[in-house]
Design a protein around this motif. Structure first.
Motif, PDB file in Angstrom:
ATOM      1  N   ALA A  92       0.816  -1.222   0.000  1.00  0.00           N
ATOM      2  CA  ALA A  92       0.000   0.000   0.000  1.00  0.00           C
ATOM      3  C   ALA A  92       0.846   1.267   0.000  1.00  0.00           C
ATOM      4  CB  ALA A  92      -0.925   0.011   1.219  1.00  0.00           C
ATOM      5  N   ARG A  94       3.101   4.068  -1.405  1.00  0.00           N
ATOM      6  CA  ARG A  94       3.444   4.724  -2.673  1.00  0.00           C
ATOM      7  C   ARG A  94       4.365   5.917  -2.458  1.00  0.00           C
ATOM      8  NH1 ARG A  94       1.606   0.652  -3.696  1.00  0.00           N
ATOM      9  NH2 ARG A  94      -0.131   0.069  -5.080  1.00  0.00           N
ATOM     10  N   ASP A  98       2.785   8.079   2.771  1.00  0.00           N
ATOM     11  CA  ASP A  98       2.032   6.874   3.121  1.00  0.00           C
ATOM     12  C   ASP A  98       2.651   6.190   4.341  1.00  0.00           C
ATOM     13  OD1 ASP A  98       0.189   7.168   1.105  1.00  0.00           O
ATOM     14  OD2 ASP A  98       1.227   5.835  -0.294  1.00  0.00           O
ATOM     15  N   SER A 330      -4.948  -4.786   2.107  1.00  0.00           N
ATOM     16  CA  SER A 330      -5.464  -3.656   1.345  1.00  0.00           C
ATOM     17  C   SER A 330      -4.389  -3.178   0.383  1.00  0.00           C
ATOM     18  CB  SER A 330      -5.870  -2.506   2.275  1.00  0.00           C
ATOM     19  OG  SER A 330      -6.219  -1.365   1.524  1.00  0.00           O
ATOM     20  N   ARG A 331      -4.808  -2.611  -0.747  1.00  0.00           N
ATOM     21  CA  ARG A 331      -3.861  -2.084  -1.730  1.00  0.00           C
ATOM     22  C   ARG A 331      -3.662  -0.574  -1.620  1.00  0.00           C
ATOM     23  NH1 ARG A 331      -2.405  -5.264  -6.137  1.00  0.00           N
ATOM     24  NH2 ARG A 331      -3.343  -7.346  -6.165  1.00  0.00           N
ATOM     25  N   THR A 332      -4.460   0.094  -0.785  1.00  0.00           N
ATOM     26  CA  THR A 332      -4.321   1.538  -0.621  1.00  0.00           C
ATOM     27  C   THR A 332      -4.152   1.881   0.849  1.00  0.00           C
ATOM     28  OG1 THR A 332      -6.686   2.018  -0.344  1.00  0.00           O
ATOM     29  CG2 THR A 332      -5.837   1.874  -2.609  1.00  0.00           C
ATOM     30  N   ASP A 334      -5.312   4.528   2.509  1.00  0.00           N
ATOM     31  CA  ASP A 334      -6.541   5.010   3.146  1.00  0.00           C
ATOM     32  C   ASP A 334      -7.443   3.851   3.573  1.00  0.00           C
ATOM     33  OD1 ASP A 334      -5.762   7.619   2.843  1.00  0.00           O
ATOM     34  OD2 ASP A 334      -6.833   7.911   0.956  1.00  0.00           O
ATOM     35  N   GLU A 335      -7.616   2.882   2.678  1.00  0.00           N
ATOM     36  CA  GLU A 335      -8.447   1.731   3.026  1.00  0.00           C
ATOM     37  C   GLU A 335      -7.808   0.927   4.143  1.00  0.00           C
ATOM     38  OE1 GLU A 335     -10.698  -1.886   0.683  1.00  0.00           O
ATOM     39  OE2 GLU A 335      -8.549  -1.616   0.339  1.00  0.00           O
TER      40      GLU A 335
END
Length: 352
Positions: A92, A94, A98, A330-332, A334-335
């Motif tokens: 997640a 980037r 992050d 999760s891939r992000t 925020d999620e």
């Protein structure tokens, strides 16, 4: 007396590794040559349980004493069965922002940093962990260090770095076959048991080829446990790692209640030979959705109809010291933060 299996693709001195799915090697798809051998081995034949790398046997003679773990508060939580560790979501990340946002959201005892799961490149865990300690100095960090693509010299350097930079723990494993996701040549200079032994030697202030260096408190030495193997086989694997010097085990992901029960069964067999209660931290995935289960099955992780909450209750009922290692998928960023908040509320009740 030495035990040799020459047909292992990874050339392991102490097998089987964790990459056996339904009895077959993750690298070739052929039946694992180690599995049948270790199943027939008597647990009392301890001289055959651990085959030490010849250089490590020489270096071990130079070890005077063990400085002991530096972080006594973390070790206390582990031994009380109250530790909460969280796998840092490298997929997640980037940007530097992050890393900071994810670190700020977490209330846990330890971040674990995986080493390129399934052979897919993400970040070097020791380098990433060093930056993570700068960003979140109040949280402990445990990088995964694997033997799959590093020789003995490189592994000794990583362990020395982990010691000097003050990591609270290191998780030492053989590692996934590096060619699973792309053509890549493996190394496997050491297996997990010999990697554990190398860590104890380096942390005691002895570096290959025999240099002595001053040392202080060291990281806790952790190894992997596979509750999906037959208990008889996994007990022998754990005994090898205990002989090598492991202090706590982290399980592979557990996705059904039978795998939680297997933890107790394996440890019961271990205690018949090894007179000590070794802590076990159980790894759980959140959220445990139905659409994730085929992927877990392909990784050799059995699944069932159990929910995350149901598995938590089974872990709570275990008569085992340790705690929970939480892997939020999760891939992000925020999620991930949102899902972490949900999981933390559920886990809190088990650990408090």
């Amino acid at each position: 007396m030495e035990l040799r299996v020459y047909t292992c693709p990874k050339k392991l001195l102490n097998g089987p590794c964790g990459g056996v799915v339904e009895g077959r090697c993750e690298a070739t798809g052929e039946p694992c040559p180690w599995k049948g051998v270790i199943e027939r081995l008597s647990p009392l034949e301890q001289e055959m349980l651990f085959d030490e790398h010849p250089l490590l046997a020489q270096l071990e003679r130079l070890v005077d004493s063990d400085p002991g773990p530096a972080d006594s508060s973390l070790w206390e939580k582990v031994t009380r069965g109250k530790v909460l560790t969280v796998e840092f979501p490298v997929r997640a990340v980037r940007s530097e922002g992050d890393i900071r946002r994810l670190a700020a959201a977490v209330e846990a005892d330890l971040f674990t940093v995986p080493d390129n799961p399934l052979g897919y490149p993400h970040f070097d865990p020791v380098a990433f962990g060093t930056r993570l300690k700068d960003v979140a100095p109040c949280l402990g960090v445990m990088p995964h260090i694997t033997a799959k693509d590093r020789n003995l010299s490189a592994l000794a350097s990583e362990l020395r770095t982990a010691h000097v930079f003050g990591f609270e723990a290191v998780l030492l494993t053989t590692g996934d076959w590096p060619g699973l996701s792309m053509p890549s040549r493996p190394v496997f200079d050491l297996d997990s048991a010999n990697l554990i032994r190398l860590a104890r030697i380096v942390f005691a202030g002895v570096l290959p080829p025999g240099e002595r260096v001053p040392v202080g408190g060291r990281p806790i030495v952790a190894g992997a446990m596979n509750p999906h193997y037959r208990p008889r086989v996994e007990a022998r694997r754990l005994l090898r790692k205990l002989i090598a010097g492991v202090e706590v085990f982290f399980t592979q992901v557990v996705a059904r209640k039978e795998s939680v029960w297997a933890v107790s069964e394996v440890l019961e067999k271990v205690r018949r030979v090894y007179e000590s209660d070794v802590p076990v931290v159980v790894s759980l995935v959140y959220p445990l959705r139905q659409d994730m289960k085929p992927f877990l099955e392909r990784m050799g992780i059995p699944t069932g109809d159990d929910t995350f909450e149901g598995l938590l209750e089974e872990v709570k009922a275990l008569d085992v010291k340790g705690g929970i290692n939480l892997i939020v998928v999760s891939r992000t960023a925020d999620e991930w933060v949102e899902l972490w908040g949900e999981a933390r509320e559920l886990v809190k009740e088990v650990l408090e």
